[in-house]
Design a protein around this motif. Structure first.
Motif, PDB file in Angstrom:
ATOM      1  N   GLU A  54       3.428  -2.185   1.904  1.00 54.36           N
ATOM      2  CA  GLU A  54       2.764  -1.120   1.118  1.00 54.36           C
ATOM      3  C   GLU A  54       3.438  -1.206  -0.295  1.00 54.36           C
ATOM      4  N   SER A 176       3.507   2.566  -6.157  1.00 58.06           N
ATOM      5  CA  SER A 176       3.338   2.134  -4.613  1.00 58.06           C
ATOM      6  C   SER A 176       4.181   3.081  -3.964  1.00 58.06           C
ATOM      7  N   LYS A 179       2.354   6.444  -3.595  1.00 55.00           N
ATOM      8  CA  LYS A 179       1.206   6.125  -2.656  1.00 55.00           C
ATOM      9  C   LYS A 179       1.783   6.060  -1.222  1.00 55.00           C
ATOM     10  N   ALA A 184      -1.637   9.627  -4.394  1.00 53.89           N
ATOM     11  CA  ALA A 184      -2.320   8.599  -4.973  1.00 53.89           C
ATOM     12  C   ALA A 184      -2.083   8.378  -6.632  1.00 53.89           C
ATOM     13  N   GLU A 186      -2.234   6.185  -9.794  1.00 52.31           N
ATOM     14  CA  GLU A 186      -2.586   4.990 -10.529  1.00 52.31           C
ATOM     15  C   GLU A 186      -1.638   4.502 -11.564  1.00 52.31           C
TER      16      GLU A 186
END
Length: 226
Positions: A54, A176, A179, A184, A186
């Motif tokens: 992940e 990460s 996430k 989420a 970016e």
């Protein structure tokens, strides 16, 4: 019994305090925490593997290393050094502010200036000392103060501007991690939110360095009056 799950923190503190091998300390801490928490070895390995997959984007910054190496090999880093060397008649605070600006801009492009040992100590600190000692001889205390201020300016620029590069390890790790927690995010968003912090840091540190100039000016003026 719940407090036993914190044994991993104790192991890390003791391991670092006694200067044991860092990787071994972290692994032992993870295994001990898992066993106390009732996680079996297969489940622990599964958890570690899942976390690695992940967060594998953190290693993407390795892809940028060849590009950064080519840029530095063709003289970008040396050009920055030469530009600073050519600047004369600057006050200590202005030199530090200029270096802070270069430090933050370099971080935004993922270019490292090697930090304290390779850049600040042999280049920035002597330049600041030369500017401060142009009118009078510096005392050992003033020299130590200049060294500390030069190091602090480098830390400010590196710490608060390191997330301006979209492929930096910190940005990818945060993206990460968020996430994996169901949010989420970016990397570009993290960079955008890091820009105000870098700007604020530059303004505050610039004022801080200008006050540093004022200290030398006041001391010089007092000696002239005496």
């Amino acid at each position: 019994m719940e407090y036993l799950k914190l044994i991993g923190i104790v192991i890390i503190i003791l391991g670092f305090a006694f200067k044991f091998d860092t990787i071994a300390v972290v692994i032992i801490s993870a295994v001990a925490t898992a066993l106390v928490a009732g996680i079996s070895v297969p489940d622990l390995l599964t958890l570690l593997g899942k976390s690695f997959v992940e967060n594998r984007v953190v290693s993407l910054f390795f892809l940028t290393l060849p590009m950064i190496g080519v840029i530095e090999r063709h003289g970008l880093k040396q050009a920055a050094v030469n530009a600073i060397k050519k600047l004369k008649n600057l006050t200590p605070g202005r030199i530090l502010n200029l270096y802070l600006l270069i430090r933050e801009v370099a971080c935004a492009f993922g270019i490292t200036l090697s930090g304290q040992v390779q850049f600040v100590r042999p280049l920035i600190s002597p330049m600041v000392q030369a500017a401060a000692g142009a009118r009078e001889k510096l005392t050992p205390k003033q020299i130590d103060l200049i060294k500390a201020r030069s190091a602090a300016t480098d830390n400010f620029g590196n710490f608060y501007a390191q997330n301006l590069f979209v492929a930096s390890g910190g940005v990818l790790l945060m993206a990460s991690t968020m996430k994996s927690l169901g949010h989420a995010v970016e990397p570009t968003s993290i960079v955008l939110y890091s820009i105000p912090m870098a700007v604020i840091t530059f303004i505050i540190t610039a004022i801080y360095n200008m006050r540093f100039d004022r200290q030398f000016n006041v001391k010089h003026n007092k000696k002239q009056e005496d």
